[in-house]
Design a protein around this motif. Structure first.
Motif, short mmCIF file in Angstrom:
data_model
loop_
_atom_site.label_atom_id
_atom_site.label_comp_id
_atom_site.label_asym_id
_atom_site.label_seq_id
_atom_site.Cartn_x
_atom_site.Cartn_y
_atom_site.Cartn_z
N HIS A 111 1.17 -0.81 -0.08
CA HIS A 111 0.04 -0.31 -0.15
C HIS A 111 1.07 1.40 -0.07
O HIS A 111 0.47 2.05 -0.35
CB HIS A 111 -0.72 0.21 1.30
CG HIS A 111 -1.94 1.48 1.13
ND1 HIS A 111 -2.83 0.80 1.02
CD2 HIS A 111 -1.59 2.24 2.57
CE1 HIS A 111 -3.45 2.44 1.29
NE2 HIS A 111 -3.07 2.80 1.80
N SER A 143 1.47 9.56 5.91
CA SER A 143 -0.47 9.38 6.05
C SER A 143 -0.89 8.68 6.94
O SER A 143 -0.15 10.01 8.05
CB SER A 143 0.26 8.04 4.84
OG SER A 143 -0.10 6.51 5.78
N GLY A 144 -2.14 8.74 7.89
CA GLY A 144 -2.09 8.23 8.49
C GLY A 144 -2.13 7.09 9.50
O GLY A 144 -1.85 7.34 11.15
N GLY A 170 -0.89 12.35 9.39
CA GLY A 170 -2.26 12.58 9.75
C GLY A 170 -2.57 11.75 10.57
O GLY A 170 -4.05 11.89 11.10
N GLU A 171 -2.39 10.91 11.61
CA GLU A 171 -2.41 10.87 12.90
C GLU A 171 -2.81 12.10 13.63
O GLU A 171 -3.91 11.89 14.86
CB GLU A 171 -1.20 9.34 13.57
CG GLU A 171 -1.92 8.68 15.11
CD GLU A 171 -1.28 7.60 14.73
OE1 GLU A 171 -0.21 7.74 14.40
OE2 GLU A 171 -1.76 6.98 16.24
N ASP A 174 -4.85 13.96 13.10
CA ASP A 174 -6.83 13.75 13.37
C ASP A 174 -6.98 13.38 14.71
O ASP A 174 -8.21 13.88 15.11
CB ASP A 174 -6.77 11.44 13.23
CG ASP A 174 -6.87 11.91 11.63
OD1 ASP A 174 -7.97 13.30 10.55
OD2 ASP A 174 -6.74 10.55 11.26
N GLY A 186 -10.01 14.06 10.65
CA GLY A 186 -9.85 15.18 11.22
C GLY A 186 -9.57 15.92 10.33
O GLY A 186 -9.11 17.17 10.35
N GLY A 187 -7.73 15.32 9.56
CA GLY A 187 -7.11 16.19 8.89
C GLY A 187 -7.28 17.06 8.13
O GLY A 187 -7.26 18.44 8.19
N PRO A 188 -9.05 17.14 7.52
CA PRO A 188 -8.74 17.33 6.32
C PRO A 188 -9.91 19.32 6.82
O PRO A 188 -9.51 20.32 6.67
CB PRO A 188 -10.21 17.36 5.25
CG PRO A 188 -9.44 15.65 5.47
CD PRO A 188 -8.93 15.75 7.01
N GLU A 191 -6.89 21.34 8.16
CA GLU A 191 -6.51 22.95 7.08
C GLU A 191 -7.90 23.86 6.69
O GLU A 191 -7.64 24.59 6.57
CB GLU A 191 -6.07 21.74 5.76
CG GLU A 191 -6.46 22.90 4.77
CD GLU A 191 -6.44 22.04 3.48
OE1 GLU A 191 -6.00 20.88 3.59
OE2 GLU A 191 -6.42 22.89 2.04
N GLY A 275 1.40 10.57 0.24
CA GLY A 275 0.28 9.64 1.26
C GLY A 275 -1.03 10.47 1.56
O GLY A 275 -1.25 12.03 0.60
N VAL A 277 -1.93 12.79 3.68
CA VAL A 277 -1.56 14.63 4.30
C VAL A 277 -1.51 14.82 3.07
O VAL A 277 -1.25 16.55 3.07
CB VAL A 277 -0.75 13.90 5.22
CG1 VAL A 277 -0.79 15.41 5.36
CG2 VAL A 277 -1.14 13.09 6.65
O1 KG4 Z 1 -3.09 8.02 2.64
P1 KG4 Z 1 -4.92 7.47 3.45
O2 KG4 Z 1 -6.02 8.34 3.05
O3 KG4 Z 1 -4.46 6.26 4.67
C1 KG4 Z 1 -3.31 5.70 4.46
O4 KG4 Z 1 -3.75 5.46 4.93
O5 KG4 Z 1 -3.14 5.98 6.17
O6 KG4 Z 1 -4.18 9.15 4.67
C2 KG4 Z 1 -5.28 9.04 6.19
C3 KG4 Z 1 -4.87 10.44 6.46
C4 KG4 Z 1 -5.70 10.73 7.56
O7 KG4 Z 1 -4.97 10.81 8.71
C5 KG4 Z 1 -6.15 12.15 6.94
O8 KG4 Z 1 -6.74 12.76 8.66
C6 KG4 Z 1 -5.16 12.81 6.21
O9 KG4 Z 1 -4.60 11.17 5.59
N1 KG4 Z 1 -5.55 13.56 5.41
C7 KG4 Z 1 -5.20 14.92 5.36
C8 KG4 Z 1 -6.12 15.57 4.53
N2 KG4 Z 1 -6.49 14.42 3.84
C9 KG4 Z 1 -6.44 13.27 4.30
N3 KG4 Z 1 -4.76 15.54 6.96
C10 KG4 Z 1 -4.96 16.72 6.84
N4 KG4 Z 1 -4.81 17.38 5.58
C11 KG4 Z 1 -5.67 17.45 4.21
N5 KG4 Z 1 -6.87 18.20 3.70
#
Ligand code: KG4
Ligand code: ZN
Length: 339
Positions: A111, A143-144, A170-171, A174, A186-188, A191, A275, A277
């Motif tokens: 992945h 990523s998350g 990403g965690e 969140d 929470g990420g988006p 932002e 990823g 983020v």
């Molecule tokens: O890659 P992904 O879709 O799933 C994993 O493989 O983990 O990443 C998801 C992560 C989540 O923590 C989400 O909050 C973050 O990416 N994320 C963001 C944004 N869009 C998604 N973090 C900050 N700003 C964003 N716009």
């Protein structure tokens, strides 16, 4: 000939059809976000059941959108890991069934590798796609579940130079979102809140680590928590936008600084951001700015940043070209480092 791919590592059931490693004919993503939002995070048991419900319709839709049948594809790629075991088995077993039924080869994809290869993708309808990334390149994967810097000296070759010692970026987004009263994911929303905030309102120290290219976000997360608690104790309102903007600016600053340092140290001019983020606007902007410093910057299109199957097809295509095949009794790998 095209590749059909399946992704089901977390809470997105996805299927895509890709030609020539880059040209995307179809990408279908069935998100379970609304279902998990009521639990404040991904509920693994619910996620696997949803994958079972969605997988066949998602594959049928992708084939219909690409206007091809299973017999027209060259190979079937699926995510083997890392991710939630109960989620991964649904997608991987669906791919095994399709491979067995059609007689096409199966390719198991990491992945994280998929996230990196999202930078190669473009819609098939696009006449003049941007040039693909060149090697050597320095990749920041955020990523998350993962945050790491990888040096790629060629296709499918990764040397991990640094990674997070605690939370993934990403965690951290969140968790901070939760502290600020923003719902999952929470990420988006951090932002969005940050758009009307002042990134200098709160001074959070850039996280320090012993490893030069390692990351740490738990101290920063705690600093936000203490700031919220102090304000609550003093009976003051919580300036959500200012806190979100200050937190986000600190994360972006740390991510950029380490990636640039690693690239300079290794004499690398190509930089890749990938990823979930990498969907973050200010992070994308800050990376694009690096073009002024002589770097060539690659960032996946917004649609390919968060989990999708198109990226699995892109990585799967290069593995297929390399002659790789997975046995039909191959198992999922919930933990599977890139290098
Ligand atoms: O890659 P992904 O879709 O799933 C994993 O493989 O983990 O990443 C998801 C992560 C989540 O923590 C989400 O909050 C973050 O990416 N994320 C963001 C944004 N869009 C998604 N973090 C900050 N700003 C964003 N716009
Ligand atoms: Zn992901």
């Amino acid at each position: 000939m095209p590749i059909l791919s399946i992704e089901s590592s977390c809470d997105e059931t996805a299927c895509a059809v890709l030609e020539n490693g880059r040209a995307l004919l179809a990408s279908v993503v069935a998100s379970q976000m609304d279902i998990h939002a009521r639990y404040g995070g991904v509920f693994p048991e619910v996620a696997s059941r949803q994958h079972v419900l969605s997988i066949v319709p998602v594959v049928e839709q992708a084939l219909a959108e690409a206007k091809i049948s299973l017999q027209d594809v060259d190979a079937i790629a699926a995510t083997r890991g890392p991710g939630l075991a109960g989620s991964l088995v649904v997608g991987l077993n669906a791919a095994k069934g399709l491979a067995l039924g059609s007689g096409k080869p199966l390719i198991g994809v990491n992945h994280l590798e998929g996230h990196l290869y999202a930078a190669w993708l473009h819609p098939a309808s696009e006449q003049n796609p941007p040039p693909p990334p060149q090697f050597p390149l320095m990749a920041l994967l955020v990523s998350g579940g993962h945050t790491e810097i990888d040096l790629m000296t060629g296709h499918l070759t990764y040397q991990r130079l640094g990674a997070t010692l605690d939370d993934a970026a990403g965690e951290a987004f969140d968790k901070v979102a939760r502290m600020l009263g923003l719902p999952y994911p929470g990420g988006p929303l951090v932002e969005k809140a940050a758009e009307s905030g002042d990134p200098r309102a709160f001074v959070f120290k850039r996280p320090k680590t012993d490893g030069r290219w390692d990351f740490s976000f738990s101290g920063l997360k705690t600093a936000v928590l203490y700031a919220v608690r102090d304000l609550e104790k003093a009976g003051k309102p919580i300036p959500v936008s200012d806190l979100a903007a200050s937190f986000q600016a600190t994360v972006v600053d740390a991510l950029i600084a380490k990636t640039v340092d690693a690239a300079r140290e290794h004499g690398v001019k190509e930089i890749l951001l990938a990823g979930g983020v990498s969907a973050n606007g200010p992070l994308r902007q800050a990376f694009l700015q690096l073009q002024n410093d002589g770097f060539t910057v690659h960032i996946p299109r917004l649609a390919y940043c968060t989990d999708n199957a198109a990226m699995i097809a892109a990585a799967g295509w290069f593995r297929h070209q390399a002659g790789e095949r997975a046995a039909l009794d191959v198992d999922v790998l919930p933990t599977w480092p890139l290098s």
